[in-house]
Design an enzyme around this catalytic site. Structure first.
Site, PDB file in Angstrom:
ATOM      1  N   HIS A   1       0.825  -0.908  -0.030  1.00  0.00           N
ATOM      2  CA  HIS A   1       0.005  -0.102   0.040  1.00  0.00           C
ATOM      3  C   HIS A   1       0.921   1.213  -0.223  1.00  0.00           C
ATOM      4  O   HIS A   1       0.990   2.021   0.952  1.00  0.00           O
ATOM      5  CB  HIS A   1      -0.785   0.078   1.238  1.00  0.00           C
ATOM      6  CG  HIS A   1      -1.961  -0.969   0.916  1.00  0.00           C
ATOM      7  ND1 HIS A   1      -2.094  -2.106   1.800  1.00  0.00           N
ATOM      8  CD2 HIS A   1      -3.066  -1.058   0.384  1.00  0.00           C
ATOM      9  CE1 HIS A   1      -3.083  -2.745   1.347  1.00  0.00           C
ATOM     10  NE2 HIS A   1      -3.740  -2.250   0.659  1.00  0.00           N
TER      11      HIS A   1
ATOM     12  N   HIS B   1       1.273   1.600  -5.740  1.00  0.00           N
ATOM     13  CA  HIS B   1      -0.045   0.812  -5.759  1.00  0.00           C
ATOM     14  C   HIS B   1      -1.056   1.839  -6.240  1.00  0.00           C
ATOM     15  O   HIS B   1      -2.145   1.647  -7.097  1.00  0.00           O
ATOM     16  CB  HIS B   1      -0.472   0.313  -4.609  1.00  0.00           C
ATOM     17  CG  HIS B   1      -2.189  -0.155  -4.408  1.00  0.00           C
ATOM     18  ND1 HIS B   1      -2.678  -1.127  -5.000  1.00  0.00           N
ATOM     19  CD2 HIS B   1      -2.845   0.498  -3.504  1.00  0.00           C
ATOM     20  CE1 HIS B   1      -3.928  -1.074  -4.787  1.00  0.00           C
ATOM     21  NE2 HIS B   1      -4.236  -0.062  -3.807  1.00  0.00           N
TER      22      HIS B   1
ATOM     23  N   HIS C   1      -6.955   6.980  -2.719  1.00  0.00           N
ATOM     24  CA  HIS C   1      -7.920   5.965  -1.929  1.00  0.00           C
ATOM     25  C   HIS C   1      -7.083   5.100  -0.601  1.00  0.00           C
ATOM     26  O   HIS C   1      -7.789   4.484   0.050  1.00  0.00           O
ATOM     27  CB  HIS C   1      -8.202   5.112  -2.917  1.00  0.00           C
ATOM     28  CG  HIS C   1      -7.362   4.002  -3.140  1.00  0.00           C
ATOM     29  ND1 HIS C   1      -6.406   4.072  -4.259  1.00  0.00           N
ATOM     30  CD2 HIS C   1      -7.197   2.598  -2.747  1.00  0.00           C
ATOM     31  CE1 HIS C   1      -5.581   3.142  -4.492  1.00  0.00           C
ATOM     32  NE2 HIS C   1      -6.229   2.236  -3.702  1.00  0.00           N
ATOM     33  N   ASP C   2      -5.687   5.430  -0.715  1.00  0.00           N
ATOM     34  CA  ASP C   2      -5.153   4.611   0.540  1.00  0.00           C
ATOM     35  C   ASP C   2      -3.926   5.715   0.945  1.00  0.00           C
ATOM     36  O   ASP C   2      -3.196   5.275   1.737  1.00  0.00           O
ATOM     37  CB  ASP C   2      -4.263   3.372  -0.096  1.00  0.00           C
ATOM     38  CG  ASP C   2      -5.226   2.091  -0.156  1.00  0.00           C
ATOM     39  OD1 ASP C   2      -6.233   2.122   0.600  1.00  0.00           O
ATOM     40  OD2 ASP C   2      -4.966   1.159  -1.076  1.00  0.00           O
TER      41      ASP C   2
ATOM     42  N   ASP D   1      -8.770  -1.380  -7.636  1.00  0.00           N
ATOM     43  CA  ASP D   1      -8.134  -1.384  -6.503  1.00  0.00           C
ATOM     44  C   ASP D   1      -7.540  -3.196  -6.101  1.00  0.00           C
ATOM     45  O   ASP D   1      -6.396  -3.321  -5.590  1.00  0.00           O
ATOM     46  CB  ASP D   1      -8.951  -1.220  -5.179  1.00  0.00           C
ATOM     47  CG  ASP D   1      -8.236  -1.041  -3.952  1.00  0.00           C
ATOM     48  OD1 ASP D   1      -6.884  -0.893  -4.255  1.00  0.00           O
ATOM     49  OD2 ASP D   1      -8.657  -1.109  -2.904  1.00  0.00           O
TER      50      ASP D   1
END
Length: 536
Positions: free
Chosen positions: A237, A241, A277-278, A384
């Site tokens: 992560h 990514h 998103h992360d 994802d």
């Protein structure tokens, strides 16, 4: 004093194509009048500007060596000055990369008047020459000075710079490849893949101009997000990514022809959702945060802990004007943007997976109009979890990185006396079997539903278009709609899923045999131990 900065903008802002070179640049031995030709000079960022400068300097040297004629009868003072200004500009450009740690490259760009050059030129300048983003201003006396031509023109630096830039541009040109080489791009960009791809897509869809986002603010934002992804040094992560998810999201929408289905604010929100998103992911799961009663688990009440945090941390970041890429949005635009980002990022929580698929399946089967936020949420969710649907080298690399991150969490759980979370015990996790299950029950069904959803959206778009433009020709409308049903979108993931699953099945058999052998050896050791104890 020569204003090199203004000269640079003048030359770069020219509308001529950078690749164009006129034969007049290859000067004849005694035609000094060629030194007055400035119409076809190559742009200073191009390698041919070095060749041209060297040739012209040699010509000036020859003119100075003419004993029978006065130099200024051969070359006018005005033309000499223009040539020297061009040489200085080329040399300064060469030194930009070498001096990048000593001066802020954005200092040059931030001082350019908005109307001085077209927007696309400003964007190109920022993208090409900015490696690190900073608001720091340097004093004039701190800026590099030129001592000689030999010091400025260093062939090795230029070759290295153009090779790196060429490699990066080559990677970016493969954006429409399902098997986008994201690791190679990150290497070419010196660990800055997310900012390069993020900026490229924002430019591609004119997001900066439409929402009045300053280049520097966008660069600051992307740099800060990259720093957030690097906060915990996660194997999986991380910013690579995030770049992969951004590219995959773009690929799905663009190759399906759905970009025109979206408004500019929807495109903007989709890209930002993929990018963040992360953001600041801890490298541990929501379950780990619940088990350890972490601070963010308490803040978000054990519900979509990390996903809520990613969103909240991003909007907190944008409270700072230096990173606020949404400060010029209208009230309605902000409301829509925030709603989309929240819905899309929350949908990446795997606990919503089956509910999400069921909702979309119902929309398809009941012939309902596909809701855009739900459609975009599914696209981001599929992006994802898409690495099992890429070619084997990419998938295997991502799997190894993810497994290592899981095992690292397992080591922490062991240290804390907690039970192992699923797939986190490095001594008892069947990696091949876990990937087969992940493909069969999660990835493949998700991508299939997404493909069906996109087909449905296409039918709806076509139907709406036909209703507007050819209401009188019902027969043509029906036949065209039928042809769309017979020609679903490309699904590049299907073949890779089949191939990867077959590879994992072979590895699963090897895992099984190895485990059986270990169990057999353990049973033998136990029997020997029991026998020794009995003899005693």
């Amino acid at each position: 004093m020569i204003n090199v900065k203004k000269i640079r903008i003048q030359f770069i802002g020219s509308s001529r194509h950078k690749e164009k070179l006129d034969d007049n640049n290859h000067l004849s031995l005694h035609n000094y009048s060629d030194l007055s030709n400035f119409e076809t000079l190559p742009l200073v960022d191009h390698i041919d500007s070095i060749k041209c400068s060297i040739t012209r300097l040699a010509k000036i040297r020859d003119a100075l060596g003419e004993h029978n004629q006065d130099f200024f009868s051969l070359v006018t003072k005005k033309d000499l000055k223009k040539n020297v200004e061009y040489f200085l500009q080329v040399m300064e450009n060469v030194l930009l990369d070498e001096r990048k740690r000593l001066m802020s490259e954005d200092d040059v760009l931030s001082e350019v008047e908005p109307d001085a050059v077209p927007n696309e030129v400003r964007n190109w300048l920022s993208m090409t020459f900015t490696r690190s983003v900073s608001n720091m201003k340097k004093k004039a006396e701190d800026k590099p000075k030129f001592k000689s031509v030999a010091q400025a023109i260093r062939a090795g630096i230029m070759v290295d710079r153009f090779c790196k830039r060429w490699n990066l541009d080559t990677k970016i040109k493969t954006l429409n490849d399902w098997n986008f080489e994201v690791f190679a791009m990150n290497e070419c960009s010196e660990g800055q893949a997310l900012r390069y791809l993020g900026f490229e897509l924002m430019q591609k869809f004119n997001i900066l101009s439409k929402f009045k986002i300053q280049n520097l603010v966008m660069q600051n934002f992307l740099e800060a997000v990259e720093a957030g992804y690097s906060k915990y040094n996660n194997p999986y992560h991380n910013l690579i990514h995030a770049t992969d998810v951004l590219q995959t999201t773009y690929h799905i929408l663009n190759n399906a022809g759905l970009m025109s289905w979206l408004s500019s604010i929807e495109i903007f929100a989709t890209f930002v959702s993929a990018i963040i998103h992360d953001y600041e992911h801890t490298g541990t799961t929501n379950n780990f945060h619940m088990q350890t009663r972490s601070e963010i688990a308490l803040v978000y009440n054990d519900r979509a802990i990390l996903e809520n945090y990613h969103i909240s941390a991003t909007f907190r970041l944008m409270l700072n004007d230096s990173y606020n890429i949404i400060q010029e949005l209208t009230r309605e635009e902000y409301k829509e943007f925030r709603h989309l980002v929240i819905e899309m990022v929350l949908a990446t929580d795997m606990s919503f997976h089956f509910t999400q698929l069921k909702t979309v399946k119902n929309m398809i089967s009941l012939n309902e109009t596909i809701d855009k936020p739900k459609a975009l949420s599914l696209v981001l969710h599929c992006a994802d979890i898409s690495h099992p649907s890429k070619n084997w080298p990419l998938h295997e690399k991502w799997t190894n990185l993810l497994v290592e991150e899981f095992f690292s969490q397992g080591d922490k759980e062991k240290e804390l006396g907690l039970p192992f979370s699923p797939l986190c015990d490095r001594n008892n996790t069947p990696i091949a079997q876990s990937q087969i299950g992940f493909i069969n029950f999660i990835v493949e069904p998700s991508l299939n539903v997404m493909g069906d959803m996109i087909d449905k959206i296409f039918e709806q778009i076509l139907s709406e278009e036909q209703s507007r433009t050819s209401k009188s020709d019902i027969n043509d409308s029906s036949s065209t709609s039928e042809s769309i049903k017979k020609k679903p979108i490309e699904r590049p993931w299907a073949q890779h899923l089949t191939e990867n699953k077959a590879k994992w099945q072979i590895l699963a058999e090897e895992e099984k045999k190895k485990k059986e052998q270990e169990n057999s050896e353990q049973i033998g050791e136990n029997k020997n131990e029991d026998k020794k104890n009995g003899d005693n």
